[in-house]
Design an enzyme around this catalytic site. Structure first.
Site: not given
Length: 340
Positions: A145, A158, A162, A195
């Site tokens: 990402s 998160y 990442k 998503t």
């Protein structure tokens, strides 16, 4: 062997395959006739994804697994290779998260996000890499990402995961290059994608969570993953102009970007609708165990299905040649003027 036949014989495994980028990627490989192992936790989502892979022309295998469990991941690899054959391409996508300010996230929640969204990639790579090295072939694609480079508010767990994947990927790639290994690892850095995660990720925000525009449809991301798997010698690929802009801004003026995100990052990640108190939650248990949420989220009207920047990222050589010709033309023009 021609490419079409090779693709039909290809064995591909995708984690997080019951929805979003993972599901779109599985279907994209299925469209080429590949044997596709779909790994995730939610049985309803997995079965629906398998139906889509089959309808696209692929040969699906459903494997229910929690990637946070290293022993279960190793067993899943055994299952895949027993049922389908040696894995040619392994794609790590599975993740979970918590939308909340840092001081509203518990240690247990932070650990769970890290175990799924970071260590899940590590465990899967640990399980498949020795087999690929022994065979002397294989590709691992890590789906990353823009947030692997640039942290944003409300997503500390998160973003930390990442960033961890990014460091892990770089270190592993250096080791494989040192060994002159024929096994390749590459990474695809994604923009905001439409998503189902925004419907089922745990959230303590007052409003419904949303991706920060511009938003891309999952098949755009899937196309990038398939291309990366076919051309894995590149260190990484960037998808979407917003990814390029974010990474450039972070490299040039990270402090200024901190202040900008402090002003805008809270509101831009929420709609104007209040959070549904009965929304599903997939942190500990799969939200799609009994209900399929599909590939896309609820933001179709605000999403784009193409990325000119992705084409540019995939065609550096063409752009370089065009640029070289343009410079040569300019030089020739200047030379002609001087000779007059």
């Amino acid at each position: 062997m021609n490419d079409a036949r090779a693709h039909r014989n290809q064995v591909v495994a995708v984690t997080g395959a019951s929805g979003g980028i993972g599901r779109a990627t599985a279907v994209a490989f299925g469209r080429r006739g590949a044997k596709v192992a779909l790994l995730a936790r939610g049985s309803a989502g997995l079965e629906a994804a398998a139906d889509e892979v089959r309808a696209a022309g692929g040969h699906p295998l459903v494997v229910e697994v929690d990637v946070a469990d290293p022993e279960a991941v190793t067993a899943a690899v055994d299952t895949v290779e027993t049922e389908l054959g040696p894995v040619d391409v392994w794609v790590n996508v599975a993740f979970t998260s918590v939308f909340a300010p840092f001081d509203e996230i518990t240690p247990e929640e932070f650990r769970r996000v890290t175990e799924v969204s970071y260590l899940g990639y590590v465990y899967a790579t640990m399980a498949i890499l020795p087999r690929m090295k022994k065979r002397g072939s294989g590709t691992i694609v890590q789906v990353g990402s823009a947030l692997a480079y640039r942290g944003i508010p409300l997503q500390t767990a998160y973003c930390g995961a990442k960033h961890g994947i990014q460091g892990f990927h770089e270190s592993l790639r250096c080791e494989l290059l040192h060994e002159k290994s024929p096994v390749h690892v590459t990474m695809v850095q994604m923009p905001a994608v439409n998503t189902p995660q925004f419907e089922w990720v745990r959230s303590r925000l007052p409003k419904k969570p949303q991706p920060v525009p511009p938003i891309y449809e999952p098949h755009v991301a899937a196309s990038a993953v398939v291309h990366a798997a076919d051309h894995p010698k590149r260190r990484e690929y960037w998808v979407g102009g917003s990814t390029v802009g974010t990474l450039a801004a972070n490299a040039i003026a990270p402090g200024l970007l901190d202040r900008y995100l402090a002003r805008t990052g809270f509101t831009s990640q929420q709609t104007d609708q209040p959070k549904d108190p009965d929304r599903p939650d997939n942190l500990e248990q799969p939200a799609d165990e009994h209900q399929d949420y599909g590939t896309r989220g609820p933001f179709d009207k605000r999403s784009t299905d193409r990325s000119p920047q992705l084409w540019a990222s995939q065609h550096h050589g063409v752009l370089g040649a065009i640029g070289g010709l343009a410079l040569a033309g300019v030089a020739a023009g200047l030379g002609a003027r001087r000779s007059r």
